[in-house]
Design an enzyme around this catalytic site. Structure first.
Site, PDB file in Angstrom:
ATOM      1  CB  SER A  90      11.660   6.366   2.223  1.00 26.00           C
ATOM      2  OG  SER A  90       9.348   6.587   2.860  1.00 26.00           O
ATOM      3  CG  MET A 147      10.524   7.779  11.659  1.00 28.28           C
ATOM      4  SD  MET A 147       9.729   6.417  11.898  1.00 28.28           S
ATOM      5  CE  MET A 147      10.561   5.923  13.378  1.00 28.28           C
ATOM      6  CG  HIS A 156       5.266   5.477   5.437  1.00 20.95           C
ATOM      7  ND1 HIS A 156       6.680   4.723   5.480  1.00 20.95           N
ATOM      8  CD2 HIS A 156       4.918   6.539   4.504  1.00 20.95           C
ATOM      9  CE1 HIS A 156       6.592   6.080   4.410  1.00 20.95           C
ATOM     10  NE2 HIS A 156       6.157   6.557   3.913  1.00 20.95           N
TER      11      HIS A 156
END
Ligand code: AMP
Length: 286
Positions: free
Chosen positions: A190, A188, A41
């Site tokens: 969450s 990557m 992000h």
């Protein structure tokens, strides 16, 4: 020293904040997220900063894009930590609305992108991209950004947004952020936080398989079946693994192809490890 970051929790304060940026003639950049931020992000934030004067980040776990209620309820949240990280990176403002603010009573107006949204993630998660396209349209209307950044991690989502912006003439520049990986290569996400160390080790077979396929491509292999077989080799037979798709597609319409081209082809993957859905992809360029 940490810069001051604005946190807008209502549509009215957000609109006032946007107006202020616009009145100064500044270029506004938007990075839409669902929070629980990681370096993937933050790389988008950095890109947005390169393409604009002020960056706003939205943090909104969008219920409309979850077809599974349990998945929505489990989605990780840590707003204070997210805000702290964004402040450290010089983000001007965070927009963190509630579902009720985004979807008012009797909400009826959905945005659907056809074909592109019907395959892959769209086929496995009915309604998912309708939720995505709708919330992104609402965010675009509220923030009126000059530029918005989306990650290649969710390549199908990125293509859908690019299509929608052209079709509906939003007049917003969409910048693509490269897929950011952990040191060991795992994309990557969450959701990685849900993986046990054992599942995480298993999950590495996804990115390793994709890289193996790309190596073969680099050596001249163009047969999609063979590229996919190589990508799946390490995954097949693994316990607690469910392969949803692993496919060679054209990057424009994401249709499956028999032969990879020298450019414009990508392998898309969705694999469930221990019940956690992970997606990854790799671009094939000669
Ligand atoms: P999410 O919070 O998962 O909705 O993601 C928000 C934005 O971050 C989307 O544009 C994603 O594609 C992007 N993103 C998520 N993970 C990564 C990653 N590993 N690398 C690059 N962009 C990412």
């Amino acid at each position: 020293m940490q810069k001051k970051i604005e946190v807008f929790k209502t549509i009215e304060t957000l609109r006032a904040g946007v107006k202020q940026v616009k009145s100064k003639g500044l270029r506004l950049g938007l990075v839409p997220t669902m929070g629980f931020l990681h370096e993937g992000h933050l790389s988008l934030v950095e890109l947005a900063q390169q393409h604009s004067d002020q960056v706003f980040v939205s943090i909104f776990v969008n219920p409309a894009q979850f077809n599974d209620r349990g998945d929505l309820e489990r989605y990780p949240v840590d707003i204070p930590k997210d805000i702290e990280r964004l402040a450290e990176r010089g983000v001007a403002a965070v927009f963190n609305p509630t579902p009720e603010m985004i979807y008012g009573p009797h909400f009826q107006s959905w945005v659907t992108v056809s074909e592109l949204a019907d395959t892959w993630e769209g086929a496995d998660r009915p309604g998912h991209f309708k939720g995505v396209a709708t919330v992104v349209s609402i965010l675009f209307n509220l923030l009126q950004p000059d530029v918005a950044v989306f990650g290649e991690k969710d390549f199908q989502q990125l293509r859908i947004i690019e299509r929608m912006v052209v079709d509906l003439k939003f007049g917003i520049d969409i910048v693509r952020g490269p897929l950011i990986r952990e040191q060991d290569g795992l994309a990557m996400s969450s959701r990685n936080t849900f993986l046990t160390s054992e599942q995480r080790a298993t999950a590495l077979a996804i990115n390793q398989g994709l890289y193996r396929a790309r190596e073969a491509f680099d050596k001249g292999e163009r047969e999609a079946k063979r590229l996919v077989a190589l990508a799946l080799e390490q995954l097949e037979g693994e316990a607690h693994v469910k392969i949803h798709y692993m496919s060679v597609v054209d990057e424009e319409m994401l249709q499956e192809v028999d032969q990879a081209q020298d450019s414009g082809t990508r392998i898309l993957a969705a694999v469930e490890v221990g019940g956690i859905r992970l997606i990854d992809n790799i671009s094939l360029v000669a």
